[in-house]
Design an enzyme around this catalytic site. Structure first.
Site, PDB file in Angstrom:
ATOM      1  N   PRO A 189      23.111  68.779  51.118  1.00 43.80           N
ATOM      2  CA  PRO A 189      23.919  69.995  50.994  1.00 43.80           C
ATOM      3  C   PRO A 189      24.560  70.503  52.293  1.00 43.80           C
ATOM      4  CG  PRO A 189      21.608  70.569  51.024  1.00 43.80           C
ATOM      5  CD  PRO A 189      21.682  69.069  51.050  1.00 43.80           C
ATOM      6  N   CYS A 190      25.550  69.789  52.759  1.00 42.59           N
ATOM      7  CA  CYS A 190      26.268  70.227  53.962  1.00 42.59           C
ATOM      8  C   CYS A 190      26.991  71.548  53.729  1.00 42.59           C
ATOM      9  CB  CYS A 190      27.225  69.147  54.447  1.00 42.59           C
ATOM     10  SG  CYS A 190      28.401  68.574  53.226  1.00 42.59           S
TER      11      CYS A 190
END
Length: 165
Positions: free
Chosen positions: A134-135
């Site tokens: 989850p950047c």
């Protein structure tokens, strides 16, 4: 052989590419499978064929969209890079909790390299497995969104979805 499917989501089309072992190798808010596959490390690229569903992977995305934000955590990812920092940073990124975004500075610290803020940003920018790694949960120091390969509207939607759930 790799398989891919594209799902409709409130944030836009999400294309998923997975290997035979059921690990996600690429994911992004696009319908361009070739461009998405180009983000993978060359050693992970194989011929790819479309399928209607990727089983537990698409089930996990549906559950995430319904509000079970941890459903995607159980899905394995397969990411490779030439440098050990990016590989480690991607593993650490998966530990960032939904609804609790961190800054690039905090992310660098979490990855054990507090001075490597640019390296932390590079890990986000080079991430081939959006949503699962989850950047989108990494923000600028001032709390603003920063960049996102799939567009700031998508990043904003994901963060709002996670905050609301």
């Amino acid at each position: 052989m790799l398989q891919h499917t594209t799902m409709d989501t409130p944030a836009g089309p999400l294309t998923l590419v997975a290997g035979a072992a059921g690990a996600v190798r690429a994911a992004g808010f696009t319908t361009d499978v070739d461009a998405l596959c180009a983000l993978m490390h060359p050693s992970l690229r194989e011929p790819v064929r479309p399928v209607d569903d990727l089983g537990r992977i698409t089930d996990a995305v549906r559950a995430y969209l319904r509000g079970d934000l941890t459903a995607i955590d159980a899905i394995r990812t397969e990411q490779r890079t030439r440098g050990p920092f990016l590989t480690h940073a991607w593993q650490v990124m998966r530990e960032i909790k939904p609804g609790a975004p961190v800054t690039y500075t905090a992310f660098a610290d979490m990855a054990g390299r507090p001075a490597a803020v640019r390296g932390a940003a590079a890990a986000c920018a080079r991430n081939p497995v959006a949503l699962f790694t989850p950047c989108h949960r990494v923000l600028r120091t001032d709390g603003s969104l920063g960049g996102y390969r799939w567009g700031l509207d998508v990043k904003r939607w994901l963060l709002d979805h996670e905050r609301a759930a």
